[in-house]
Design an enzyme around this catalytic site. Structure first.
Site, PDB file in Angstrom:
ATOM      1  N   ASP A 235       0.827  -1.211   0.000  1.00 19.86           N
ATOM      2  CA  ASP A 235       0.000   0.000   0.000  1.00 19.86           C
ATOM      3  C   ASP A 235       0.859   1.258   0.000  1.00 19.86           C
ATOM      4  OD1 ASP A 235       0.976  -0.179   2.581  1.00 19.86           O
ATOM      5  OD2 ASP A 235      -0.965   0.069   3.569  1.00 19.86           O
ATOM      6  N   ASP A 259      -3.877  -7.337   3.726  1.00 20.49           N
ATOM      7  CA  ASP A 259      -4.057  -7.160   5.177  1.00 20.49           C
ATOM      8  C   ASP A 259      -5.219  -6.202   5.438  1.00 20.49           C
ATOM      9  OD1 ASP A 259      -3.595  -7.607   7.861  1.00 20.49           O
ATOM     10  OD2 ASP A 259      -1.853  -6.289   7.996  1.00 20.49           O
ATOM     11  N   LEU A 292      -0.399   1.427  13.022  1.00 21.72           N
ATOM     12  CA  LEU A 292      -1.076   0.905  11.834  1.00 21.72           C
ATOM     13  C   LEU A 292      -1.834  -0.360  12.201  1.00 21.72           C
ATOM     14  CD1 LEU A 292       1.617   1.378   9.040  1.00 21.72           C
ATOM     15  CD2 LEU A 292      -0.661   2.421   9.086  1.00 21.72           C
TER      16      LEU A 292
END
Length: 367
Positions: A235, A259, A292
């Site tokens: 990403d 994920d 995150l």
């Protein structure tokens, strides 16, 4: 029948692909460079081996949530996936796995094929939880085998440095389960030993593992030096583009995962990741402390990201399809060849997804 630039197991051809009974019946055409024409590109469908949710649904909510997630990701090119759990108490994991065990053997119309389960935790290092709930425990073989009896668990992520885990790795590998090193504070030497005991890959490489230092290479060093397979989250938030390129150069069968969480495909706001409260904002998903917590990535965006950092489209396709299929031993997915499942994505010249085919079923974007 589909026509365009087809990325086959023998390379690019410009021609036609015939689908019958959900599989690729025949291919015809001639070798061609997609850069020399304006036809769409047709690639193998994407395979996501680490996905927690999407469309507002979280895997830990059970099979109905998995169906919602599978539909969301199919609209972004994912044709098969592993429903990925998070660390949780034993009773909750048993409940979820028992529910997922039934769903993993079917496919809902309009959704990706659920190939089974990726058990991420609870056998991880409590010092490397990342966004995982604080319920890590050491593995006991009888408990792990109980989980395997409840659902088709294809991958188990664990920290090999925990006492007794090397023996668990060997036992699971002997049963055909892919064991991945992740959420680990282990040393380079721990990583090498785990691979020698039968570990097969690394979970979200670089994230939630001991980093590379030139005098202390850590788990990242073990992966870059010795792994054939590893996951990576492209990403461009979890991993710097330069680190992605280094991994792609070092690890022969690096494969992309999203994920993704329930927040994928949803507006900014509050969502769940198992028992954790997470917030989607500015393209990311985080815990309250800023950690995150998974992603909002979809596989079509992963493809565009990897191309944007300089990887050739054919190589990117392998990172999103072929390597993951090979990792699970799936000879009839992740490739365009006669007899393989008609799991396909169609991309325009700007690499925008225009169609997904899951076992021959065309998935149409919501209006």
């Amino acid at each position: 029948m589909l026509s365009g630039n087809l990325l086959t197991t023998d390379g690019w051809i410009r021609g036609r692909l015939h689908i019958q009974d959900g599989r690729i019946a025949a291919l015809e055409g001639e070798r061609a460079d997609p850069a020399d024409n304006d036809e769409p590109c047709i690639l193998p469908g994407f395979i996501d081996l680490h996905v927690h949710g999407g469309g507002g649904a979280d895997v830990m909510e059970g099979s109905a949530a998995v169906a919602t997630m599978a539909r969301l990701h199919a609209r972004h090119g994912t044709t098969s996936l592993l429903a990925t759990t998070v660390t949780a108490p034993r009773a909750e994991l048993r409940r979820v796995l028992a529910d997922l065990g039934d769903h993993a053997r079917t496919r809902s119309a309009g959704g990706a094929r659920v190939l089974g389960v990726h058990l991420e935790g609870p056998y991880i290092n409590p010092g490397r939880l990342g966004a995982q709930p604080d319920a890590a425990v050491a593995a006991v073989l009888d408990e792990v085998l109980d989980y395997l009896a409840l659902a088709p668990v294809r991958i188990v992520t664990l920290a090999p440095e925990i006492a007794g885990h090397m023996e668990i790795i060997r036992a699971l590998a002997g049963r055909g389960v892919r064991v991945q090193i992740g959420h680990s504070a282990g040393t380079y030497e721990d990583g090498v030993r785990a691979l020698e005991h039968g570990a097969a890959g690394f979970t979200h490489l670089f994230n939630a593992m001991s980093p590379l230092h030139h005098r202390n290479p850590g788990m990242v060093g073990a992966a870059l030096a010795h792994a054939d397979y590893a996951e990576i989250i492209p990403d461009l938030v979890h991993v710097h583009p330069g680190a992605v390129q280094a991994a792609a150069r070092a690890i022969p069968r690096l494969y992309a995962v999203t994920d993704s969480t329930a927040a994928a495909g949803m507006p900014d706001g509050a969502y769940r990741l198992g028992s954790q409260h997470v917030t989607k904002c500015m393209g990311g998903v985080r815990l309250a402390d800023g950690t995150l917590a998974g992603s909002t990535l979809t596989m079509d965006q992963a493809l565009r990201n990897l191309v944007s950092i300089g990887l050739p489209l054919a190589d990117v396709s392998h990172h999103l399809s072929r390597h993951a299929a090979d990792y699970l031993g799936l000879a009839d997915r992740g490739r365009i060849a006669p007899g393989a499942w008609a799991d396909l994505v169609v991309l325009d010249r700007a690499l925008a997804l225009t169609a997904t085919f899951v076992e021959g079923e065309r998935i149409v974007e919501d209006a």
